[in-house]
Design an enzyme around this catalytic site. Structure first.
Site, PDB file in Angstrom:
ATOM      1  N   ARG A  56      15.512   2.888   2.824  1.00 62.14           N
ATOM      2  CA  ARG A  56      16.327   1.760   2.385  1.00 62.14           C
ATOM      3  C   ARG A  56      15.637   0.858   1.366  1.00 62.14           C
ATOM      4  O   ARG A  56      16.219   0.498   0.347  1.00 62.14           O
ATOM      5  CB  ARG A  56      16.720   0.870   3.572  1.00 62.14           C
ATOM      6  CG  ARG A  56      17.935   1.324   4.314  1.00 62.14           C
ATOM      7  CD  ARG A  56      17.835   0.891   5.744  1.00 62.14           C
ATOM      8  NE  ARG A  56      16.737   1.610   6.359  1.00 62.14           N
ATOM      9  CZ  ARG A  56      16.860   2.824   6.885  1.00 62.14           C
ATOM     10  NH1 ARG A  56      18.008   3.411   6.906  1.00 62.14           N
ATOM     11  NH2 ARG A  56      15.819   3.463   7.395  1.00 62.14           N
ATOM     12  N   THR A  57      14.412   0.456   1.649  1.00 67.56           N
ATOM     13  CA  THR A  57      13.797  -0.568   0.804  1.00 67.56           C
ATOM     14  C   THR A  57      13.608  -0.052  -0.621  1.00 67.56           C
ATOM     15  O   THR A  57      14.008  -0.702  -1.587  1.00 67.56           O
ATOM     16  CB  THR A  57      12.460  -1.043   1.416  1.00 67.56           C
ATOM     17  OG1 THR A  57      12.705  -1.454   2.755  1.00 67.56           O
ATOM     18  CG2 THR A  57      11.885  -2.204   0.629  1.00 67.56           C
ATOM     19  N   LYS A  85      -6.696  11.452  -5.681  1.00 69.45           N
ATOM     20  CA  LYS A  85      -8.013  11.721  -6.295  1.00 69.45           C
ATOM     21  C   LYS A  85      -9.008  10.628  -5.944  1.00 69.45           C
ATOM     22  O   LYS A  85     -10.150  10.648  -6.367  1.00 69.45           O
ATOM     23  CB  LYS A  85      -7.879  11.778  -7.822  1.00 69.45           C
ATOM     24  CG  LYS A  85      -6.982  12.878  -8.330  1.00 69.45           C
ATOM     25  CD  LYS A  85      -6.923  12.822  -9.855  1.00 69.45           C
ATOM     26  CE  LYS A  85      -5.893  13.770 -10.399  1.00 69.45           C
ATOM     27  NZ  LYS A  85      -5.661  13.543 -11.842  1.00 69.45           N
ATOM     28  N   ARG A 106       4.738  -1.168  -1.270  1.00 70.58           N
ATOM     29  CA  ARG A 106       4.656  -1.005   0.195  1.00 70.58           C
ATOM     30  C   ARG A 106       3.356  -0.259   0.484  1.00 70.58           C
ATOM     31  O   ARG A 106       3.031   0.720  -0.190  1.00 70.58           O
ATOM     32  CB  ARG A 106       5.839  -0.207   0.730  1.00 70.58           C
ATOM     33  CG  ARG A 106       5.620   0.207   2.180  1.00 70.58           C
ATOM     34  CD  ARG A 106       6.845   0.803   2.808  1.00 70.58           C
ATOM     35  NE  ARG A 106       7.865  -0.208   3.038  1.00 70.58           N
ATOM     36  CZ  ARG A 106       8.975   0.011   3.734  1.00 70.58           C
ATOM     37  NH1 ARG A 106       9.215   1.203   4.243  1.00 70.58           N
ATOM     38  NH2 ARG A 106       9.862  -0.950   3.912  1.00 70.58           N
ATOM     39  N   HIS A 134       7.473  -8.550   5.641  1.00 71.60           N
ATOM     40  CA  HIS A 134       8.472  -7.796   4.870  1.00 71.60           C
ATOM     41  C   HIS A 134       9.497  -8.830   4.372  1.00 71.60           C
ATOM     42  O   HIS A 134      10.631  -8.878   4.850  1.00 71.60           O
ATOM     43  CB  HIS A 134       9.112  -6.748   5.773  1.00 71.60           C
ATOM     44  CG  HIS A 134       9.895  -5.683   5.064  1.00 71.60           C
ATOM     45  ND1 HIS A 134      10.275  -5.773   3.735  1.00 71.60           N
ATOM     46  CD2 HIS A 134      10.378  -4.485   5.515  1.00 71.60           C
ATOM     47  CE1 HIS A 134      10.949  -4.686   3.415  1.00 71.60           C
ATOM     48  NE2 HIS A 134      11.023  -3.893   4.461  1.00 71.60           N
TER      49      HIS A 134
END
Ligand code: NCD
Length: 306
Positions: A56-57, A85, A106, A134
């Site tokens: 969703r986000t 890497k 995120r 959030h």
């Protein structure tokens, strides 16, 4: 008020600033389907850097950006990036800031968005940092309550679930403490709201803790349910002890107000059975849909100040 600001923690914003986003979001609801006719962000690029899974986000941020005419770039999985890497978060952010106008990030580590915002020249939006915060989820949660219930003051809100590790409820309870709210926190003993958050919100509003939803369900105007954050448990055995320990039952709803609204940031696991999806009180899919207009408003405010 919002131009070029980072959005790292909801606690960084005043009630007035939050209400401004909610008001702007209202204007965006019709454009969330059709796209904004003026494409006001057509010269902007939104970067979405997702170091942790999301449906969703990330997708609602990208949809919001496209509806506003902005370009998007970024990643939703690390395999295709130089992170594998060994590139550091700070180096990644330094590169991406030169390719974009705002960074949505995120990350599994609490504090990662704050760190990124200290190094980036462009605004950084925290889309979830570990068990931290959030904030944009909270803005869409508040928008849902306001729109579906018609008010944000003089209501009784229950938040049930993993209050220890759930970042959505950390941000939400902080924001709710700015309004006239009676707050009930419902969780197993081991998943209670962290003390520092409880202390902070208890100075502003009345907060009561419960272990059983039965105790309070009849008084609630909003019930916000969350899943147990399996991935945050340091010990899988600890998770097993609480898995499935609480869930919403249809019998709870027989006692609840008809006007109750049931919310959930999603994904759900087993805490709301699918048969409840058809109840008029269920609003979690609508809540997820509001992610688009709210994030359209957020991007517009940050990138244009409008
Ligand atoms: C939440 C998250 O990632 O914190 N989901 C979301 O953003 N809508 C909730 C969760 O993962 O349980």
């Amino acid at each position: 008020m919002w131009l070029n600001k980072d959005i790292v923690s909801i606690g960084d914003f005043s009630k007035e600033e939050i209400l401004e986003v909610l008001e702007r979001s209202e204007n965006m609801v019709s454009y969330a389907k059709t796209g904004h006719p003026e494409k006001p962000l057509r010269d902007k690029i939104v970067a979405t850097l997702f170091f942790e899974p999301s449906t969703r986000t990330r997708l609602s941020f990208e949809s919001a950006a496209m509806r506003m005419g902005a370009g998007i770039l970024g990643f939703g999985a690390l395999e295709s990036t130089s992170v594998v890497k060994g590139e550091t978060l700070i180096d990644t952010v330094r590169i991406v800031e030169s390719y974009s106008d705002v960074i949505v990030i995120r990350h599994p580590m609490e504090g990662a968005a704050r760190l990124a915002s200290e190094f980036a020249q462009v605004p950084v939006i925290n889309a979830g940092d570990g068990a931290g915060q959030h904030p944009t989820q909270t803005l869409l949660d508040l928008f849902t309550i306001k729109r579906e219930l018609g008010k944000l003051d003089n209501i009784c809100v229950g938040i049930m679930g993993d209050l220890k590790y759930g970042r959505t409820v950390h941000s939400l309870s902080k924001a709710l403490s700015l309004f006239k709210i009676d707050l009930h926190l419902i969780s197993p003993e081991t998943l209670k709201m962290p003390k520092h958050i409880l202390k902070d919100i208890s100075t502003k509003i009345k907060v009561q803790e419960h272990e059983d939803l039965e105790e309070i369900v009849q008084d609630l105007d909003v019930l916000y349910v969350t899943r147990i954050q399996k991935e945050r448990f340091p010990d899988p055995e600890e998770y097993k002890k609480v898995a499935g320990s609480y869930y919403l039952k249809t019998s709870h709803l027989q006692k609840a107000k008809k006007s109750l609204i049931i919310m959930h940031p999603l994904p759900r696991v087993d805490e709301i059975p699918v048969e409840i999806d058809n109840y008029p009180q269920a609003r979690y899919f609508k809540q997820a849909a509001y992610g688009v207009p709210v994030r359209m408003a957020i991007l517009d405010l940050i990138l244009r100040g409008e």
